[in-house]
Design a protein around this motif. Structure first.
Motif, PDB file in Angstrom:
ATOM      1  N   CYS A   1       0.832  -1.196   0.000  1.00 51.69           N
ATOM      2  CA  CYS A   1       0.000   0.000   0.000  1.00 51.69           C
ATOM      3  C   CYS A   1       0.872   1.252   0.000  1.00 51.69           C
ATOM      4  CB  CYS A   1      -0.893  -0.026   1.240  1.00 51.69           C
ATOM      5  SG  CYS A   1      -1.888   1.442   1.525  1.00 51.69           S
ATOM      6  N   GLY A   2       0.336   2.315  -0.574  1.00 49.54           N
ATOM      7  CA  GLY A   2       0.985   3.619  -0.513  1.00 49.54           C
ATOM      8  C   GLY A   2      -0.059   4.692  -0.262  1.00 49.54           C
ATOM      9  N   ILE A   3       0.327   5.730   0.444  1.00 51.06           N
ATOM     10  CA  ILE A   3      -0.554   6.870   0.708  1.00 51.06           C
ATOM     11  C   ILE A   3       0.194   8.146   0.344  1.00 51.06           C
ATOM     12  CG2 ILE A   3      -1.883   8.157   2.430  1.00 51.06           C
ATOM     13  CD1 ILE A   3      -2.972   5.369   2.127  1.00 51.06           C
ATOM     14  N   VAL A   4      -0.482   9.055  -0.357  1.00 47.71           N
ATOM     15  CA  VAL A   4       0.096  10.373  -0.571  1.00 47.71           C
ATOM     16  C   VAL A   4      -0.891  11.419  -0.087  1.00 47.71           C
ATOM     17  CG1 VAL A   4      -0.697  10.554  -2.969  1.00 47.71           C
ATOM     18  CG2 VAL A   4       1.221  11.947  -2.196  1.00 47.71           C
ATOM     19  N   LEU A   5      -0.381  12.370   0.679  1.00 51.27           N
ATOM     20  CA  LEU A   5      -1.189  13.484   1.182  1.00 51.27           C
ATOM     21  C   LEU A   5      -1.055  14.626   0.189  1.00 51.27           C
ATOM     22  CD1 LEU A   5      -2.620  13.176   4.002  1.00 51.27           C
ATOM     23  CD2 LEU A   5      -0.624  11.698   3.735  1.00 51.27           C
TER      24      LEU A   5
ATOM     25  N   TYR B   1      -6.018  12.703   0.297  1.00 51.63           N
ATOM     26  CA  TYR B   1      -5.469  11.428   0.766  1.00 51.63           C
ATOM     27  C   TYR B   1      -5.737  10.410  -0.331  1.00 51.63           C
ATOM     28  CZ  TYR B   1      -5.455   7.350   4.121  1.00 51.63           C
ATOM     29  OH  TYR B   1      -5.252   6.181   4.805  1.00 51.63           O
ATOM     30  N   LYS B   2      -4.672  10.015  -1.042  1.00 53.95           N
ATOM     31  CA  LYS B   2      -4.827   9.069  -2.140  1.00 53.95           C
ATOM     32  C   LYS B   2      -4.209   7.729  -1.740  1.00 53.95           C
ATOM     33  CE  LYS B   2      -3.998  10.863  -6.355  1.00 53.95           C
ATOM     34  NZ  LYS B   2      -3.312  11.723  -7.372  1.00 53.95           N
ATOM     35  N   VAL B   3      -4.931   6.663  -2.034  1.00 53.24           N
ATOM     36  CA  VAL B   3      -4.499   5.320  -1.649  1.00 53.24           C
ATOM     37  C   VAL B   3      -4.030   4.557  -2.891  1.00 53.24           C
ATOM     38  CG1 VAL B   3      -5.171   3.168  -0.514  1.00 53.24           C
ATOM     39  CG2 VAL B   3      -6.237   5.335   0.177  1.00 53.24           C
ATOM     40  N   TYR B   4      -2.839   3.977  -2.779  1.00 49.65           N
ATOM     41  CA  TYR B   4      -2.262   3.166  -3.859  1.00 49.65           C
ATOM     42  C   TYR B   4      -2.135   1.727  -3.382  1.00 49.65           C
ATOM     43  CZ  TYR B   4      -1.164   7.518  -6.240  1.00 49.65           C
ATOM     44  OH  TYR B   4      -1.273   8.724  -6.870  1.00 49.65           O
TER      45      TYR B   4
END
Length: 575
Positions: free
Chosen positions: A142-146, A158-161
């Protein structure tokens, strides 16, 4: 003013001991003196859209704050543990220049670590495409970018990869939403396990830059690179951390940076909107281009996934290209390079979206390459790579100024795309041509397609209702003619039906359901209506086309298409 009982009930939940004293004070202030703000902050839970969560920062369950993001992260954590049993779970987190992004990123890291998940947290702001790259590089699930991309300063997101490096798609998106909605705020694990949080920086940066150069370089000579004059602006965003270094390592030495916009700043003080889709955002870069006699201008949005490009026309004036034009130029260049290398054998594809220019399909067909179309948003292009592992992905783009070169990054990537457009410009200049001339040649060969976007903002609860009413009206009272041309076909992605208006016959569309409606007319025009998934807007995408016999007739032919677009806007009452 009396509040709706459900609004007061939701607000009072935020006065419980789960929430801190500052939150209590803010809620009480709203209850006492800001009834409208109270309603906007609590009338619904903030939702996942085409790009994850994006919204105004503040207190409440319809705002971006440490509690809503912590709740989302707890839901993601629960779903990770369910989806990857008996595995060591890893997540990587990045953030952009927006206010509170660094502190919110640490909250997200704390919650992941409190749930026993290994966290890789960038030590400073980084571009969104580097987050996508890092997910695969570090073998994370998982990855998260603010980030809130190009939205105004009061927004964050808040985007979830997922493990492939792409944004979440069905079924993960719905399952994660369900996991979040099952939670009460009291179930969030806030107590960080600092031993599970590792800060990352240079090692991933170096690998990302090297990957970008490997994917977006195409035998451009040293002399051509050194002869290209480039103006670059990061619009106060994250790209300043990567793009100048990428261009330098790739051999481009004449890069003029807009220094006034080079310092990351969540207030974006030099622009009304840090959106390279809007001409005003690149005004300072264009002014610098005139001083430096630059060949090309590139500007990126705050999280560095979109790029705006300006080039010189036949009169030597700088003009802005739209997202469809840059997509066509990049795709045509890649296809030609793959063809010259003998790499096209029927097992390749390019990707785009249903609201982008139909010219992309014409281009792919000319090279005997499949063009796969998806819903709006790069997550659908990334999903194509996952869904068709037997096919090679060449590149893909959408009208909203995003492009992806190859599959090292599974999201729109302004780093590789910036290098790619500079390769195109450098090679064209070496041949005595320009990017603009290359675009006109493509119009002669494949047809002259021109697009225009109408974006109507409707904020708040009332705005949401207005947008809904507009879509209902378009469905229940469909237009029979547009600009004097009969409507021949209507695609409704909400009902998954396409109707031939002339014969009355219907067939199914095999796409995920979406609130999108597309009209086609007998002269080949295409008009798409779509509420934005990340902003309080409804968007109308207009595409018209005609044959361009010779380059010399471009201006006259463009005027005809401009008139057609204006007439469509008037006829549909969009002005």
């Amino acid at each position: 003013m009396r509040h709706k009982p459900d609004i007061l009930k939701l607000a009072k939940e935020w006065l419980t001991p789960v929430f801190d004293a500052a939150t209590h004070d803010a809620v009480q202030d709203m209850m006492a003196s800001e009834p409208k703000e109270l309603e906007e902050s609590f009338y619904k839970n903030i939702e996942f859209g085409t790009g994850g969560i994006r919204g105004v920062m503040g207190i409440g369950n319809n705002r971006i704050n440490k509690y809503t993001l912590a709740k989302s992260t707890q839901g993601v954590s629960n779903y990770l543990q369910q989806s990857f049993p008996n595995q060591t779970l890893k997540a990587v987190i990045a953030y952009d220049c927006r206010h509170n992004s660094n502190s919110l990123a640490k909250v997200v890291a704390d919650v992941f670590s409190a749930n026993g998940i290994q966290v890789y947290l960038f030590s400073g702001l980084r571009p969104t495409p580097e987050l996508s790259f890092a997910v695969k590089k570090l073998n994370c699930q998982c990855g998260i970018v603010l980030t809130a991309s190009h939205n105004p300063p009061e927004y964050n997101g808040y985007k979830v990869y997922w493990e492939d490096g792409g944004q979440i798609v069905p079924p993960e998106d719905r399952n994660i939403i369900d996991a979040i909605e099952k939670l009460d705020y009291s179930q969030i694990k806030f107590e960080a396990n600092e031993d599970l949080i590792q800060y990352i920086n240079a090692e991933i940066d170096e690998a990302f830059v090297a990957s970008s150069i490997a994917n977006a370089s195409f035998d451009t000579t040293k002399e051509a690179k050194e002869n290209l004059e480039i103006v670059f602006t990061s619009l106060h965003g994250t790209s300043i951390t990567v793009i100048p270094d990428t261009l330098a390592q790739a051999g481009y030495s004449k890069v003029h940076i807009v220094l006034e916009q080079a310092i990351p700043d969540g207030d974006f003080p030099t622009v009304q909107s840090p959106n390279p889709e809007e001409p005003e955002a690149l005004a300072m870069a264009l002014a610098l281009a005139d001083i430096t006699k630059a060949d090309i201008v590139v500007g990126t949005d705050p999280d560095c996934d979109r790029l705006g490009v300006a080039v010189r026309n036949n009169e030597g004036q700088m003009i802005l290209l739209n997202g469809n034009q840059t997509m066509i130029l990049m795709t045509a260049f890649l296809l030609e390079e793959w063809k010259k290398a003998g790499k096209i054998d029927g097992r390749q594809f390019v990707g785009s979206t249903i609201v982008s220019t139909p010219m992309i399909t014409k281009l792919a067909t000319a090279y005997a390459v499949e063009c796969k179309m998806g819903l709006t948003g790069f997550k659908w292009i990334a999903k194509m790579i996952k869904d068709f592992p037997e096919l090679e992905f060449i590149g893909g783009g959408e009208e909203s100024f995003g492009y992806m070169v190859g599959d090292a990054v599974r999201d729109k990537d302004a780093v590789a795309a910036t290098l790619l457009i500079c390769e195109i410009a450098a090679q064209a200049k070496e041949r005595g041509s320009t990017v603009y001339k290359e675009l006109l040649k493509l119009y002669v060969t494949h047809g002259f397609y021109k697009e225009h976007l109408i974006s109507i903002t409707k904020k708040g609860i009332e705005g949401l209702a207005e947008i809904h009413h507009m879509m209902v009206s378009l469905r229940e009272n469909p237009m029979k003619k547009i600009n004097g041309q009969r409507v021949t076909m209507v695609e409704d992605f909400q009902t998954s039906k396409v109707k031939n208006v002339l014969t009355g016959k219907e067939k199914s569309i095999y796409f995920p359901k979406a609130d999108v409606l597309i009209y086609y007319t007998e002269d080949g025009s295409k008009i798409c209506a779509r509420p934005s998934g990340t902003e309080p807007k409804i968007k109308f995408y207009i595409s018209v086309n005609v044959t361009l016999d010779i380059v010399d007739n471009f201006i006259k032919t463009e005027a005809l298409l401009n008139d057609k677009i204006k007439n469509i806007i008037t006829d549909m009452q969009l002005n």
